[in-house]
Design a protein around this motif. Structure first.
Motif, mmCIF file in Angstrom:
data_model
loop_
_atom_site.group_PDB
_atom_site.id
_atom_site.type_symbol
_atom_site.label_atom_id
_atom_site.label_comp_id
_atom_site.label_asym_id
_atom_site.label_seq_id
_atom_site.Cartn_x
_atom_site.Cartn_y
_atom_site.Cartn_z
ATOM 1 N N ILE A 8 -6.208 -4.340 -9.169
ATOM 2 C CA ILE A 8 -5.393 -3.382 -8.241
ATOM 3 C C ILE A 8 -6.073 -1.914 -8.516
ATOM 4 O O ILE A 8 -6.153 -1.383 -9.708
ATOM 5 N N MET A 9 -6.292 -0.953 -7.526
ATOM 6 C CA MET A 9 -6.663 0.356 -7.514
ATOM 7 C C MET A 9 -5.620 1.285 -7.063
ATOM 8 O O MET A 9 -5.086 1.192 -5.891
ATOM 9 N N PHE A 10 -5.464 2.519 -7.622
ATOM 10 C CA PHE A 10 -4.516 3.606 -7.115
ATOM 11 C C PHE A 10 -5.499 4.672 -7.135
ATOM 12 O O PHE A 10 -6.492 4.883 -7.828
ATOM 13 N N MET A 11 -5.113 5.583 -6.319
ATOM 14 C CA MET A 11 -5.882 6.657 -5.982
ATOM 15 C C MET A 11 -5.001 7.841 -5.883
ATOM 16 O O MET A 11 -3.824 7.758 -5.174
ATOM 17 N N ASP A 43 -9.269 10.895 -7.421
ATOM 18 C CA ASP A 43 -9.248 10.304 -8.654
ATOM 19 C C ASP A 43 -8.806 9.018 -8.321
ATOM 20 O O ASP A 43 -7.780 8.623 -7.600
ATOM 21 N N SER A 44 -9.421 7.788 -9.102
ATOM 22 C CA SER A 44 -8.909 6.564 -8.912
ATOM 23 C C SER A 44 -8.863 5.945 -10.366
ATOM 24 O O SER A 44 -9.485 6.112 -11.170
ATOM 25 N N LEU A 45 -7.768 4.802 -10.322
ATOM 26 C CA LEU A 45 -7.795 4.070 -11.486
ATOM 27 C C LEU A 45 -7.789 2.629 -11.026
ATOM 28 O O LEU A 45 -7.127 2.359 -10.098
ATOM 29 N N GLN A 46 -8.628 1.812 -11.713
ATOM 30 C CA GLN A 46 -8.566 0.216 -11.451
ATOM 31 C C GLN A 46 -8.137 -0.366 -12.452
ATOM 32 O O GLN A 46 -8.477 -0.328 -13.793
ATOM 33 N N TYR A 47 -7.378 -1.375 -12.288
ATOM 34 C CA TYR A 47 -6.545 -2.279 -13.342
ATOM 35 C C TYR A 47 -7.200 -3.754 -12.855
ATOM 36 O O TYR A 47 -6.886 -3.867 -11.911
ATOM 37 N N PHE A 48 -7.530 -4.566 -13.927
ATOM 38 C CA PHE A 48 -7.637 -5.892 -13.685
ATOM 39 C C PHE A 48 -6.506 -6.688 -14.416
ATOM 40 O O PHE A 48 -6.461 -6.421 -15.553
ATOM 41 N N VAL A 96 -3.870 1.733 -3.417
ATOM 42 C CA VAL A 96 -4.859 1.630 -2.165
ATOM 43 C C VAL A 96 -5.858 0.388 -1.784
ATOM 44 O O VAL A 96 -6.552 0.145 -0.993
ATOM 45 N N PHE A 97 -5.838 -0.387 -2.998
ATOM 46 C CA PHE A 97 -6.714 -1.680 -2.985
ATOM 47 C C PHE A 97 -6.134 -2.708 -3.969
ATOM 48 O O PHE A 97 -5.468 -2.354 -4.675
ATOM 49 N N PHE A 109 0.877 -1.187 0.017
ATOM 50 C CA PHE A 109 0.116 0.086 0.073
ATOM 51 C C PHE A 109 0.831 1.242 0.243
ATOM 52 O O PHE A 109 1.716 1.430 0.691
ATOM 53 N N GLY A 110 0.383 2.124 -0.723
ATOM 54 C CA GLY A 110 1.281 3.509 -0.948
ATOM 55 C C GLY A 110 2.425 3.421 -2.024
ATOM 56 O O GLY A 110 2.727 4.480 -2.332
#
Length: 230
Positions: free
Chosen positions: A101-104, A81-86, A115-116, A38-39
């Motif tokens: 995986i999600m970045f924010m 703002d967030s980006l989600q990748y599969f 963050v996820f 995380f981070g």
């Protein structure tokens, strides 16, 4: 802002420590998530995932470094703002493992941070169903603990989970902001339990905010054909 984050938590739902994974491949896949801290920035994630060739997987968008990998969902609001990748085996028509995986970041920031992270498992072209069955005449209720759910299932333990995920927003938001949001760290597992009716299963989400898992959602599904938690 709180309502937005509640929606984010509903998208999926990794805990730490020992998890139930029925095959070596599944365990290896799940363990790989521990490599992503995380981070992490998008660049740090790419270095870990792709090794020396990581730079070819990166690009710039609106001044921020992002992955060239397809973005399945982007949440952009005044506060976040967030980006989600599969990630999955794209050579397979029915991939058995899907990693999200999600970045924010805050809109005025440049660096997206992890963050996820979560994983959705399938088996035999359908979801991974627990080996445990709901006993005849028993019910799973809201706010039941792991021990209480175990008591209404056959055998010992809850068996294999279908979806496993964990969130930690502390690299993006201050403690005060996290308090306003309502949570900063959370763990979720989703199980599919067979009932005494052949084509009826219970899809059970269990949420751990730090004091152990409790049931937060129960749904009856047919034929265990749910697409998972994502």
């Amino acid at each position: 802002m709180k309502s937005s984050f509640v929606c984010l938590m509903a998208i999926v739902l990794l805990g730490s420590g020992t998890v139930s994974a029925a095959t070596k491949n599944e365990q290896k896949f799940t363990d790989s998530l521990n490599n992503y801290q995380f981070g992490m920035t998008v660049t740090e994630f790419a270095k870990q995932k792709y090794g020396k060739s990581y730079q070819k997987y990166l690009t710039k968008k609106n001044g921020s470094t992002v992955l060239k990998h397809d973005v399945k969902k982007v949440i952009s609001e005044e506060s976040v703002d967030s980006l989600q990748y599969f990630f999955y085996d794209q050579t397979k028509q029915e991939p058995m493992h899907v990693m999200q995986i999600m970045f924010m970041k805050k809109p005025k920031d440049k660096l997206y941070r992890l963050v996820f992270k979560g994983v959705d498992m399938k088996r035999d072209k359908t979801v991974r169903q627990s080996t445990k069955q709901l006993m005849t005449g028993k019910r799973i209720r809201f706010e039941m603990t792991t021990e209480q759910v175990d008591a209404v299932l056959t055998g010992k333990g809850l068996g294999d989970w279908m979806t496993w995920a964990v969130t930690d927003y502390s690299s993006v938001f201050t403690k005060r902001e996290l308090k306003n949001i309502g949570f900063g760290k959370a763990k979720v597992k989703i199980y599919i339990f067979q009932t005494d009716k052949k084509n009826k299963q219970k899809r059970v989400r269990m949420h751990d905010m730090g004091k152990g898992y409790v049931v937060t959602d129960i749904m009856t599904v047919s034929g265990a054909t749910e697409d998972g938690g994502f």
